[in-house]
Motif scaffolding. Sequence first.
Motif, PDB file in Angstrom:
ATOM      1  N   ASN A 294       0.941  -1.332   0.074  1.00 40.94           N
ATOM      2  CA  ASN A 294       0.111   0.067  -0.051  1.00 40.94           C
ATOM      3  C   ASN A 294       0.816   1.160  -0.029  1.00 40.94           C
ATOM      4  OD1 ASN A 294      -2.313  -1.690   0.153  1.00 40.94           O
ATOM      5  ND2 ASN A 294      -2.615  -1.565   2.233  1.00 40.94           N
ATOM      6  N   ALA A 295       2.054   1.022   0.702  1.00 34.46           N
ATOM      7  CA  ALA A 295       2.957   2.285   0.683  1.00 34.46           C
ATOM      8  C   ALA A 295       3.562   2.515  -0.414  1.00 34.46           C
ATOM      9  CB  ALA A 295       4.012   1.788   1.769  1.00 34.46           C
ATOM     10  N   ILE A 296       3.710   1.554  -1.349  1.00 33.78           N
ATOM     11  CA  ILE A 296       4.038   1.571  -2.734  1.00 33.78           C
ATOM     12  C   ILE A 296       3.204   2.285  -3.691  1.00 33.78           C
ATOM     13  CG2 ILE A 296       5.023   0.396  -4.920  1.00 33.78           C
ATOM     14  CD1 ILE A 296       6.639  -1.443  -2.919  1.00 33.78           C
ATOM     15  N   VAL A 297       1.854   1.920  -3.389  1.00 36.04           N
ATOM     16  CA  VAL A 297       0.929   2.615  -4.275  1.00 36.04           C
ATOM     17  C   VAL A 297       0.851   4.079  -4.113  1.00 36.04           C
ATOM     18  CG1 VAL A 297      -1.664   2.604  -4.624  1.00 36.04           C
ATOM     19  CG2 VAL A 297      -0.446   0.417  -4.642  1.00 36.04           C
ATOM     20  N   GLU A 298       1.056   4.353  -2.518  1.00 39.89           N
ATOM     21  CA  GLU A 298       0.956   5.863  -2.329  1.00 39.89           C
ATOM     22  C   GLU A 298       1.925   6.489  -2.997  1.00 39.89           C
ATOM     23  OE1 GLU A 298      -1.353   7.559  -0.967  1.00 39.89           O
ATOM     24  OE2 GLU A 298      -2.813   5.811  -0.732  1.00 39.89           O
ATOM     25  N   TRP A 299       3.131   5.836  -2.724  1.00 42.33           N
ATOM     26  CA  TRP A 299       4.413   6.243  -3.179  1.00 42.33           C
ATOM     27  C   TRP A 299       4.208   6.690  -5.086  1.00 42.33           C
ATOM     28  CZ3 TRP A 299       7.684   3.849  -6.795  1.00 42.33           C
ATOM     29  CH2 TRP A 299       8.854   4.390  -7.333  1.00 42.33           C
ATOM     30  N   LEU A 300       3.528   5.593  -5.788  1.00 44.22           N
ATOM     31  CA  LEU A 300       3.606   5.713  -7.150  1.00 44.22           C
ATOM     32  C   LEU A 300       2.168   7.081  -7.270  1.00 44.22           C
ATOM     33  CD1 LEU A 300       3.263   2.135  -8.360  1.00 44.22           C
ATOM     34  CD2 LEU A 300       5.138   3.755  -8.967  1.00 44.22           C
ATOM     35  N   ALA A 301       1.350   7.211  -6.487  1.00 44.86           N
ATOM     36  CA  ALA A 301       0.470   8.327  -6.833  1.00 44.86           C
ATOM     37  C   ALA A 301       1.164   9.446  -6.740  1.00 44.86           C
ATOM     38  CB  ALA A 301      -0.569   8.006  -5.688  1.00 44.86           C
ATOM     39  N   GLY A 302       2.082   9.654  -5.629  1.00 45.30           N
ATOM     40  CA  GLY A 302       2.971  10.962  -5.617  1.00 45.30           C
ATOM     41  C   GLY A 302       3.680  11.076  -7.163  1.00 45.30           C
ATOM     42  N   GLU A 303       4.299  10.202  -7.274  1.00 47.70           N
ATOM     43  CA  GLU A 303       5.172  10.196  -8.431  1.00 47.70           C
ATOM     44  C   GLU A 303       4.619  10.573  -9.720  1.00 47.70           C
ATOM     45  OE1 GLU A 303       8.779   9.503  -8.997  1.00 47.70           O
ATOM     46  OE2 GLU A 303       8.672   9.975  -6.675  1.00 47.70           O
ATOM     47  N   ALA A 304       3.293  10.202  -9.844  1.00 48.85           N
ATOM     48  CA  ALA A 304       2.534  10.631 -11.082  1.00 48.85           C
ATOM     49  C   ALA A 304       2.496  12.013 -11.250  1.00 48.85           C
ATOM     50  CB  ALA A 304       0.984  10.255 -11.057  1.00 48.85           C
ATOM     51  N   LEU A 305       2.875  13.112  -9.976  1.00 45.66           N
ATOM     52  CA  LEU A 305       2.996  14.530 -10.140  1.00 45.66           C
ATOM     53  C   LEU A 305       4.146  14.941 -10.562  1.00 45.66           C
ATOM     54  CD1 LEU A 305       0.513  15.178  -7.240  1.00 45.66           C
ATOM     55  CD2 LEU A 305      -0.283  15.066  -9.675  1.00 45.66           C
ATOM     56  N   GLN A 306       5.273  14.103 -10.292  1.00 43.88           N
ATOM     57  CA  GLN A 306       6.610  14.653 -10.651  1.00 43.88           C
ATOM     58  C   GLN A 306       7.099  14.706 -11.872  1.00 43.88           C
ATOM     59  OE1 GLN A 306       7.981  15.837  -7.466  1.00 43.88           O
ATOM     60  NE2 GLN A 306       5.977  15.232  -6.649  1.00 43.88           N
ATOM     61  N   ASN A 307       8.311  15.075 -12.303  1.00 46.81           N
ATOM     62  CA  ASN A 307       8.780  15.133 -13.420  1.00 46.81           C
ATOM     63  C   ASN A 307       9.944  14.043 -13.529  1.00 46.81           C
ATOM     64  OD1 ASN A 307       7.054  16.988 -14.655  1.00 46.81           O
ATOM     65  ND2 ASN A 307       8.516  18.674 -13.584  1.00 46.81           N
ATOM     66  N   SER A 308       9.953  13.077 -12.801  1.00 50.47           N
ATOM     67  CA  SER A 308      11.181  11.961 -13.007  1.00 50.47           C
ATOM     68  C   SER A 308      10.975  11.246 -14.452  1.00 50.47           C
ATOM     69  CB  SER A 308      10.796  11.015 -11.912  1.00 50.47           C
ATOM     70  OG  SER A 308       9.582  10.383 -11.686  1.00 50.47           O
ATOM     71  N   GLU A 309      12.176  10.606 -14.924  1.00 48.16           N
ATOM     72  CA  GLU A 309      11.937  10.033 -16.003  1.00 48.16           C
ATOM     73  C   GLU A 309      11.684   8.413 -15.721  1.00 48.16           C
ATOM     74  OE1 GLU A 309      12.842  10.729 -19.183  1.00 48.16           O
ATOM     75  OE2 GLU A 309      13.291  12.961 -18.169  1.00 48.16           O
ATOM     76  N   PRO A 310      10.790   8.004 -16.819  1.00 54.42           N
ATOM     77  CA  PRO A 310      10.234   6.601 -16.589  1.00 54.42           C
ATOM     78  C   PRO A 310      11.031   5.506 -16.213  1.00 54.42           C
ATOM     79  CG  PRO A 310       9.381   7.751 -18.740  1.00 54.42           C
ATOM     80  CD  PRO A 310      10.335   8.647 -18.090  1.00 54.42           C
ATOM     81  N   ALA A 311      12.438   5.501 -16.984  1.00 58.32           N
ATOM     82  CA  ALA A 311      13.515   4.741 -16.450  1.00 58.32           C
ATOM     83  C   ALA A 311      13.525   4.795 -14.978  1.00 58.32           C
ATOM     84  CB  ALA A 311      14.575   4.769 -17.423  1.00 58.32           C
ATOM     85  N   THR A 312      13.864   6.075 -14.539  1.00 54.34           N
ATOM     86  CA  THR A 312      14.199   6.182 -12.949  1.00 54.34           C
ATOM     87  C   THR A 312      13.231   5.683 -12.155  1.00 54.34           C
ATOM     88  OG1 THR A 312      15.490   8.056 -13.501  1.00 54.34           O
ATOM     89  CG2 THR A 312      14.767   8.052 -11.348  1.00 54.34           C
ATOM     90  N   LEU A 313      11.925   6.070 -12.498  1.00 55.95           N
ATOM     91  CA  LEU A 313      10.622   5.480 -11.706  1.00 55.95           C
ATOM     92  C   LEU A 313      10.517   4.239 -11.573  1.00 55.95           C
ATOM     93  CD1 LEU A 313       7.945   6.126 -10.154  1.00 55.95           C
ATOM     94  CD2 LEU A 313       7.112   6.077 -12.677  1.00 55.95           C
ATOM     95  N   TYR A 314      10.791   3.370 -12.758  1.00 55.20           N
ATOM     96  CA  TYR A 314      10.709   2.096 -12.866  1.00 55.20           C
ATOM     97  C   TYR A 314      11.864   1.123 -12.092  1.00 55.20           C
ATOM     98  CZ  TYR A 314       9.448  -2.693 -14.989  1.00 55.20           C
ATOM     99  OH  TYR A 314       9.260  -3.900 -15.103  1.00 55.20           O
ATOM    100  N   GLY A 315      12.788   1.751 -12.252  1.00 57.16           N
ATOM    101  CA  GLY A 315      13.968   1.087 -11.394  1.00 57.16           C
ATOM    102  C   GLY A 315      13.922   1.164  -9.927  1.00 57.16           C
TER     103      GLY A 315
END
Length: 395
Positions: A13-34
């Motif tokens: 659940n914490a990972i899901v919350e983290w991903l929800a926050g990442e949706a608003l950031q400008n990180s690159e897909p590869a960085t996010l996925y890693g």
Amino acid sequence: MDNKRAATAVLGNAIVEWLAGEALQNSEPATLYGELCQRLRGIGIPILRGQIGFRILHPLYDASVLTWTAQQGVVVEHFRPEQSSDDQFVHGPLGHALAHRLPVLRRRLTGDTALVDFAVLEEFRSLGGTDYVVFLVAFEQTAKSGIICSWVGDRAAGFTDEEIAQLNRITRELAIALKAKVERTVAQNVAHAYLGQRAGQSVLNGLIRRGDGEKITAALWYSDLRYSTALAERLPAEEFLNLLGHYFEMTASSVLEHGGEVVSLIGDAVLGLFRLEHTADEACGRALAAAQEARRRLGARPAETDASFDFGISMHLGRVIYGNVGVPERLQFTLVGSAVNEVVRVQDLTKKLGHPVLATASFVEATPACVWHPLGEHVLRGIEAPMPIFTPMMQ
């Protein structure tokens, strides 16, 4: 065991919350996925390998694929349109899931219930994989865009049912986070392809109003295809467009490869710009190197190329205005100023003087390392004062 499952669920659940926050950031897909893959391993989900693929809008590529392993991290691959029919993909589990629009596909790789019906699954098993699951998440009802994500597990018993449910939920949240990032990447690809990298980024950063721009001193580079009208009338449309493509690969590509900007492709002409990032001799040196490379590519053209295929290049150093012009409904970044008119007129002299590369005195003064041959002063159309014109000794 129940406590461990509960802990994994909480961390999931914490990972899901983290991903929800990442949706608003400008990180690159590869960085996010890693980082996601590392977090999944960290909470005890036995990820050996993860892979995610999605369509992109790009002049050269049709799709991007991110593959994660603990040893290599994330490896990014781009696939051309013709590779979408690759047999290994079409006849593999991902192609099968896409063809049948399966939201979930699972294969156990070991044990009594193992089903290794695709060649790539045997590879995963040889690497220590015990379980394999694919999730397909569509961005729209037609399912023409979205993500396809696969996970290989390496625990002896494979993934638990709770982990499969967690991965499904996390993959859907990952799709939401990636959707915004992919759309932003699409916008960048389109802007860079049609406007150029610098102008495209300026537009994305908000420089979109008519009149936005700046005065700069730059080395200008202009080339024009010889006898283009006659070639267009004589050759079939497809053959002429192919020839035009070769011309731009020789000229526009040379400008880009030497650190310049292609401001515009005007029919069969290329207007290039080399900004004075450091000194005039450095900018003009790159422009001259681009001209020499373009002519070298012309000399190395295939023997079957039309014999009349040729082009002239002119170079100039001057002050120009770089910015948005047009009407509010249709704008473009371009160069304006007397220096632009002058570099265009100098190129017209390449045919008259019989030299394919010409430069003005201001450009020559900024390239002392090059030996120039003076061709006298010439009156340019629309310009009152005659201008000294030069050609490089080595072409």
